[in-house]
Design an enzyme around this catalytic site. Structure first.
Site, PDB file in Angstrom:
ATOM      1  N   PRO A   2       0.817  -1.215   0.000  1.00 47.92           N
ATOM      2  CA  PRO A   2       0.000   0.000   0.000  1.00 47.92           C
ATOM      3  C   PRO A   2       0.852   1.269   0.000  1.00 47.92           C
ATOM      4  O   PRO A   2       1.649   1.487   0.910  1.00 47.92           O
ATOM      5  CB  PRO A   2      -0.812  -0.104   1.299  1.00 47.92           C
ATOM      6  CG  PRO A   2      -0.576  -1.485   1.815  1.00 47.92           C
ATOM      7  CD  PRO A   2       0.667  -1.995   1.212  1.00 47.92           C
ATOM      8  N   GLU A   3       0.690   2.058  -1.028  1.00 48.93           N
ATOM      9  CA  GLU A   3       1.287   3.390  -1.074  1.00 48.93           C
ATOM     10  C   GLU A   3       0.129   4.392  -1.117  1.00 48.93           C
ATOM     11  O   GLU A   3      -1.015   4.003  -0.877  1.00 48.93           O
ATOM     12  CB  GLU A   3       2.224   3.528  -2.292  1.00 48.93           C
ATOM     13  CG  GLU A   3       3.352   2.502  -2.279  1.00 48.93           C
ATOM     14  CD  GLU A   3       4.293   2.606  -3.474  1.00 48.93           C
ATOM     15  OE1 GLU A   3       4.428   3.697  -4.032  1.00 48.93           O
ATOM     16  OE2 GLU A   3       4.884   1.581  -3.856  1.00 48.93           O
TER      17      GLU A   3
END
Length: 271
Positions: A2-3
């Site tokens: 997750p960015e």
DNA sequence: CCCGGAACCTGAAGGC
DNA sequence: TGCCTTCAGGTTCCGG
């Protein structure tokens, strides 16, 4: 992993469901993921509080509470946040369960236990150390240029530094540098003004496209409903070592930078 | 302040 | 088949 686009997607999914809810029960199945205060104290301070707003800063998911306190979750490498109908069975990777009292439970799942949970009186205690939001209209190319001029590390490493810009990680740094035609090893302060302008634009385009595609699922990212994103199908170079560059056909190279896999086109991205 | 490497963590993947 | 090593990468910590 997750960015910014993945956390933004989760935030957008959660906000309408969670806003106004009350934490009626909380279970920490992996207490080491509770950063601060202690799991017991966090539990005591969280129960009974209602959610005023769900927001995001960098890669942090923030639950603003009516007391003014904030619950911050970070998914790190392998975390996911799943909204489930109560009661829901935890799986072997469920590390925390937040019962929201409206028939919903939030399950924080994380295979590698690197994710974090923290409750603070003022969210700035956590977010103050972060750099600007890359999509903030107030972030000008001039500001970017000024900040880059102090850094001699490879531009790829600087883009992944959360104190420089908040929210960009390994995948989107590679994609932005490809779109801006900049070699990932180029020292940050050696970038020309034209390159900085291209990079600024590329960062915005790459992140906005990824948000539009609900993030990228490379290993195990999923949204709050357990669904994968589709942006990985639109990656030009990230995780595409050996494949032809979509622009010139040259084989995409993979090199380590700061021990992170870095993908780029050796022809399009000049040093 | 800036930089780079180690540590954290565990499952998947590859070598033998 | 199975043991072992390596890899994945966001963040923090530490030494230079």
């Amino acid at each position: 992993m997750p960015e910014l686009p993945e956390v933004e997607t989760i935030k957008n999914d959660l906000a309408p469901e969670v806003k106004g809810c009350r934490f009626v029960a909380v279970a920490f199945l992996c207490p080491q993921m509770v950063r601060r205060p202690s799991p017991d104290e966090l539990h005591q301070r969280l129960i009974g509080q209602t959610v005023q707003e769900v927001t995001r800063r960098g890669k942090y998911l923030i639950f603003r509470l009516h007391s003014g306190e904030a619950l911050l979750l970070h998914l790190r490498m392998s975390g996911s946040l799943l909204l489930k109908l109560s009661p829901a069975e935890p799986n072997s990777y469920t590390r925390a369960i937040f019962n929201l009292g409206n028939g919903l439970e939030l399950h924080f799942c994380d295979r590698r236990k690197l994710g974090t949970i923290e409750l603070v009186r003022d969210e700035a205690e956590v977010t103050a150390k972060l750099g600007p939001e890359p999509l903030d209209p107030g972030l000008t190319t001039e500001v970017l240029s000024q900040r880059l001029s102090r850094r001699r590390a490879p531009i790829k490493a600087v883009l992944c530094d959360q104190a420089f810009l908040a929210g960009i990680g390994n995948m989107y740094a590679d994609e932005a540098l490809f779109a801006a035609r900049i070699h990932p090893l180029k020292p940050a302060r050696a970038l020309s003004e034209e390159e900085i302008e291209r990079l600024h634009q590329a960062i915005a385009e790459v992140l906005e496209a990824a948000i539009g595609n609900r993030g990228a699922t490379i290993s195990n990212y999923s949204d709050a409903h357990g669904q994968p994103g589709v942006h990985q199908f639109f990656f030009s170079v990230a995780h595409r070592g050996g494949e032809p560059c979509p622009v010139c056909g040259t084989a995409i190279q993979r090199i380590p930078i700061r021990n992170r896999g870095t993908y780029f086109c050796p022809n399009c991205q000049n040093k």
